[in-house]
Scaffold this active site. Structure first.
Site, PDB file in Angstrom:
ATOM      1  CB  SER A  41       8.041 -12.416  11.133  1.00  0.00           C
ATOM      2  OG  SER A  41       7.430 -12.742  12.355  1.00  0.00           O
ATOM      3  CE  LYS A  88      -7.624   4.763  -7.267  1.00  0.00           C
ATOM      4  NZ  LYS A  88      -6.544   4.969  -6.296  1.00  0.00           N
ATOM      5  CG  LEU A 108       4.443   0.264   4.987  1.00  0.00           C
ATOM      6  CD1 LEU A 108       3.614  -0.567   5.969  1.00  0.00           C
ATOM      7  CD2 LEU A 108       3.824   1.649   4.830  1.00  0.00           C
TER       8      LEU A 108
END
Ligand SMILES: Cc1cc2nc3c(=O)[nH]c(=O)nc-3n(C[C@H](O)[C@H](O)[C@H](O)COP(=O)(O)OP(=O)(O)OC[C@H]3O[C@@H](n4cnc5c(N)ncnc54)[C@H](O)[C@@H]3O)c2cc1C
Length: 515
Positions: free
Chosen positions: A44, A83, A340
């Site tokens: 989108s 990291k 998600l």
């Protein structure tokens, strides 16, 4: 005739959508080049990506290398940094000196001997982490995990990345469209066409009309447009286990452009949750993840401001509601969810992007040849993914359940046995008498968190496993050698490795060698 799976359509252009596209397209390049297979990603232009999610897991190195991304480009274009693990401050007692590491290197000689019982018997004042790996001390010294002469994706110490989440998805998009042949459609999906069986036939967009496919991948974020809204798969809430339901995120500038940079994600416990603190070369990403049942938004904002310092009081703070849990299943009919759209758990151990990686890898490897076999693959995928979500929930809860803090209701409520999943309770009982090691990974699956991670958290938080003296006798001399080797390697790396920021600056300037 069998209905072949030839057209894969992904809805969503966040990290989940583009990583999934890259992994599938890289795996099926030969078929794509001959026109027998296609990957289309619809995104989108109006709904923005979540744009947070800056901590990753070392699996991302292999993933990016496999899909052909140059590591130097990642550093340069996504403001990526190294990291080397997580440092958990204030989780056990809340006292000034309360901190432990969950590094990314597994204990030295882990596949040979379990050093945990040896440490439990004779720690000699050293933390578990320091007893078994150099990485905590590398982090304390602010060192990078590699040197400029290491090739891309190689290093002296295991590492993952901190990335600018706003830049990572567009970076992957460029790679997918220019190098891997993924078709990118900027359009809003406004409705979904289904067949009588419930399968998705096509999606409708005002900008590009109807787009058909054989397999649809829902990467539409929290809305789970296809799997949740269209196919009605319910969300399984786990807020009764993991209480945090809101995040306040802020980007904090460094005092000076050359300020030292930590290469560990800092997670500092607070009254009703914890604050993440991640260094990128250009800024820090900081956020308070808290339980709104245990504090007000106003108090949470004050806590965050106290942490970043009042001189930063005018920085914009973004509020993100989060709902802990996941879909009851992840693949229904011809639709599978990633990212998600599968679910979300607080970002304490950066478990989201790694789950996208291993889910997409599983899908790419097991890509059903035709509709006839899809339900069989779907069942496998659902079984494995359900197991993985359960294991991640257990692992996150472990960080809370071992606390000895009683200063606020948040910490007291977290140790209530009613809130601890049964499997974790069983494991905690087992671990009183045997430390987690390779045999805990019974299924030989690609575990998100290996037994070493459980050891770091358990022993970092002061958990005690009873060790019978005789049990360590057989391996005592090998263990002694491994511990001495670890000390030697630590000393050597501490003199050889450059500072974290120094190496990142050199990578921006000269680039890393490709092999
Ligand atoms: C506070 C917070 C901190 C986090 N920290 C970490 C971390 O440290 N490490 C980690 O691994 N993960 C972390 N995560 C999770 C991580 O951000 C996500 O897993 C990751 O960004 C993937 O998001 P996504 O692609 O699934 O969804 P999104 O980024 O939300 O993307 C959804 C996409 O779907 C599109 N879309 C939606 N509806 C439509 C429609 N109708 N038509 C067309 N397109 C549509 C949108 O345009 C967008 O492109 C964190 C998350 C939060 C909330």
């Amino acid at each position: 005739m069998a209905q072949l799976v030839k057209a894969v359509v992904i809805i969503g252009g966040g990290t989940a959508g583009w990583l999934t596209a890259a992994i599938i397209a890289a795996r099926h390049q030969a078929r794509m080049r001959t026109g027998g297979f296609s990957v289309t990603l619809i995104e989108s232009p109006n709904i923005r990506i979540v744009g947070v999610g800056e901590g990753t897991w070392p699996t991302l190195r292999a993933t990016l290398e496999r899909v052909g991304v140059p590591e130097t480009a990642l550093f340069r274009e996504c403001d990526a940094a190294f990291k080397q693990g997580g440092k958990f401050v204030g989780w056990t007692t809340g006292a000034e000196s309360d901190a432990y590491y969950h590094p990314l290197m597994i204990p030295h000689g882990f596949n040979q001997v379990n050093l945990a019982p040896h440490w439990l018997r004779r720690a000699q004042g050293r933390s578990f982490c320091d007893f078994v790996t150099p990485q905590g001390r590398l982090c304390d010294d602010g060192l990078a995990p590699k040197t400029i002469t290491h090739a891309e994706y190689k290093g002296s110490a295991n590492y993952a990345y901190h990335v600018d989440a706003g830049k990572f998805a567009p970076f992957l998009a460029k790679h997918c469209t220019t190098m891997l042949g993924v078709r990118h459609v900027l359009a809003d999906v406004v409705s979904v066409n289904q067949s009588d069986s419930g399968d998705i036939r096509s999606v409708l967009t005002p900008q590009q009309g109807e787009i058909s496919g054989d397999l649809f991948i829902d990467c539409s974020g929290f809305s789970a447009l296809l799997l949740g809204e269209t196919l009605g798969v319910r969300f399984k809430d786990c807020g009764d286990v993991l209480f945090c339901d809101t995040a306040l995120a802020v980007q904090v500038p460094f005092e000076t452009p050359d300020a030292p940079m930590a290469s560990q994600t800092l997670a500092t416990a607070q009254a009703a949750g914890w604050i993440w603190d991640i260094c990128l070369p250009t800024r820090r990403g900081v956020g308070y993840v808290y339980s709104s049942r245990h504090t007000s938004e106003e108090a949470a904002r004050e806590t965050l401001l106290r942490y970043i310092g009042s001189r930063h009081k005018d920085l914009p703070v973004r509020k993100i509601p989060i709902r802990s849990g996941h879909r009851e299943i992840f693949w229904k009919n011809n639709c599978v969810a990633m990212g998600l759209a599968q679910g979300f758990l607080e970002p304490l151990e950066s478990s989201a992007i790694v789950l996208v990686e291993i889910s997409a890898k599983l899908l790419a490897e097991q890509m059903p040849a035709c509709r006839e076999v899809m339900d069989i693959v779907a069942k496998r995928f659902n079984d494995v993914t359900t197991y993985r979500w359960g294991r991640i929930i257990d692992f996150l809860k472990l960080h809370y359940v071992l606390t000895r803090r009683t200063d606020t209701a948040f910490w007291r409520d977290n140790v209530d046995p009613e809130t601890v999943p049964e499997r974790l309770q069983d494991l905690l009982t087992l671990w009183k008498y045997q430390s987690p090691w390779s045999f805990d990974e019974l299924d030989r699956l690609e575990e998100v968190f290996p037994a070493a991670s459980y050891q770091y958290v358990l022993y970092g938080m002061g958990f005690r496993t009873e060790v019978i003296d005789e049990e360590t006798m057989d391996t005592a001399s090998v263990a002694r050698r491994l511990v001495m080797e670890n000390e030697r390697i630590t000393a050597e790396l501490r003199t050889r490795l450059p500072k974290n920021r120094e190496l990142l600056t050199r990578i921006h300037e000269y680039g890393l060698q490709t092999v």
